[in-house]
Design a protein around this motif. Structure first.
Motif, PDB file in Angstrom:
ATOM      1  N   SER A  95       0.818  -1.208   0.000  1.00  0.00           N
ATOM      2  CA  SER A  95       0.000   0.000   0.000  1.00  0.00           C
ATOM      3  C   SER A  95       0.854   1.261   0.000  1.00  0.00           C
ATOM      4  CB  SER A  95      -0.935   0.016   1.222  1.00  0.00           C
ATOM      5  OG  SER A  95      -0.176  -0.006   2.426  1.00  0.00           O
ATOM      6  N   GLU A 141       1.943   3.209  -2.342  1.00  0.00           N
ATOM      7  CA  GLU A 141       1.638   4.282  -3.291  1.00  0.00           C
ATOM      8  C   GLU A 141       0.237   4.851  -3.085  1.00  0.00           C
ATOM      9  OE1 GLU A 141       2.345   2.657  -7.129  1.00  0.00           O
ATOM     10  OE2 GLU A 141       4.499   2.388  -6.808  1.00  0.00           O
ATOM     11  N   GLY A 142      -0.332   4.633  -1.902  1.00  0.00           N
ATOM     12  CA  GLY A 142      -1.641   5.186  -1.602  1.00  0.00           C
ATOM     13  C   GLY A 142      -2.794   4.295  -2.001  1.00  0.00           C
ATOM     14  N   HIS A 143      -2.505   3.198  -2.684  1.00  0.00           N
ATOM     15  CA  HIS A 143      -3.539   2.226  -3.034  1.00  0.00           C
ATOM     16  C   HIS A 143      -2.939   0.834  -2.905  1.00  0.00           C
ATOM     17  CE1 HIS A 143      -1.316   3.025  -6.790  1.00  0.00           C
ATOM     18  NE2 HIS A 143      -1.512   1.744  -7.030  1.00  0.00           N
TER      19      HIS A 143
END
Length: 328
Positions: free
Chosen positions: A185, A187-189
């Motif tokens: 997670s 990279e923000g996703h």
């Protein structure tokens, strides 16, 4: 602390380990009645709260309810908690049991797979976000490619930072799996990355595939795999260590999902000394804060069948301590 909610039972038990090492634990029964009796559910710790999702009840019906309880320690009254049904709105994962679940980022719950309403194995991924003080939650399905195939009886283990490891389980064709996936997670996703390796390159690797095992984070950021069963339902009592930190590309977040190449030897089988409990599967395990002591409880074991148990099943109620010894 060690938390238990039993198979077909509706009771909750807790044992306080504390900072000082003790070989004797005092179990305390918290309450019963809610949530309803079930097995194959997931239960994770997030801060001072524990969160329970899904499972299968006495009639074989899959559940998709979410429960939460705040754990409070009193010097006088001991440990208290009270379950309540969490409001998650109109969106929730389909009902299931025998799925995998864990806490990620120290604030969210991640689940994957399991056995759905028609007895089919699932391969979906869901994340549960919480409001302040856990007043309500919101489920989100995570759809990415590639992703782990449908399975049940596997494990999800948060290993710190932005990384969670999925291992093993039983697939759609009833085959027992040995693949390893990393949920990242950073990279923000969320995205799934498969760690590719060849069993024939691992000493004794033929015994690695399993379902119903435990996977616990221990000292050094490693993952300790214990027990489970193979495709013939032969139960195991072996220990394996998965060392993700030995792969430099993971630290640099530069793994390509479809990359085909050799990885460093990330697996090692450990030798066990001392008392050897019965081989077991579908047990539970947790480590203390130091990562040096592992607590193993219950599970399905080999042995004589008790009169009240279904044919071929025997459940164990013993608690074992495993001390991990550092080698020079």
């Amino acid at each position: 602390m060690v938390f238990l909610v039993g198979r077909h039972l509706d009771d909750t038990w807790v044992a306080y380990i504390g900072n000082d090492f003790k070989r004797t634990l005092n179990w305390q029964k918290i309450n019963s009645g809610i949530p309803s009796g079930r097995f194959g559910h997931s239960c994770v710790v997030i801060g001072n709260f524990i969160v329970l999702f899904g499972g299968i009840n006495d009639h074989g019906i899959r559940q998709n309810d979410t429960w939460v309880a705040e754990v409070v320690f009193h010097e006088t009254f001991g440990i208290t908690l009270s379950w309540r049904l969490l409001d998650v709105g109109s969106t929730a994962p389909p009902p299931r049991g025998a799925h995998a679940g864990c806490c990620i980022d120290n604030k969210r719950m991640l689940i994957h797979g399991g056995i759905g309403l028609d007895g089919l194995r699932l391969g979906d991924t869901w994340v549960l976000d919480f409001s302040e003080n856990f007043l309500f939650g919101t489920w989100h399905e995570i759809v990415t490619h590639p992703s782990p195939t449908a399975r049940s009886g596997h494990t999800l283990t948060y290993i710190g930072g932005n990384q969670t490891v999925l291992f093993g389980g039983r697939g759609l064709g009833y085959e027992v799996l040995h693949d390893v996936w990393l949920c990242d997670s950073s990279e923000g996703h969320l995205r799934w990355l498969q760690l590719l390796f060849e069993l024939q390159n691992i000493p004794e690797g033929v015994s690695l595939p399993r379902v119903g095992h435990s996977a616990t984070l221990i000292l050094g950021g490693r993952l300790l795999i214990y027990g489970g069963e193979d495709s013939y339902r032969r139960r195991k009592d072996d220990f394996w260590v998965l060392d993700i930190s030995s792969i430099p590309s993971i630290k640099m977040k530069s793994i390509i999902p479809n990359q085909r190449g050799s990885l460093p030897n990330i697996w090692k089988r450990l030798k066990a000394r001392g008392y050897r409990p019965n081989c077991r599967s579908f047990h539970r395990a947790c480590a203390d804060h130091s990562g040096r002591y592992l607590y193993l409880f219950g599970g399905m074991v080999d042995g004589l069948i008790q009169p009240a148990e279904p044919p071929g099943l025997r459940f164990d109620g013993e608690l074992f301590l495993v001390e991990l010894m550092l080698q020079p």
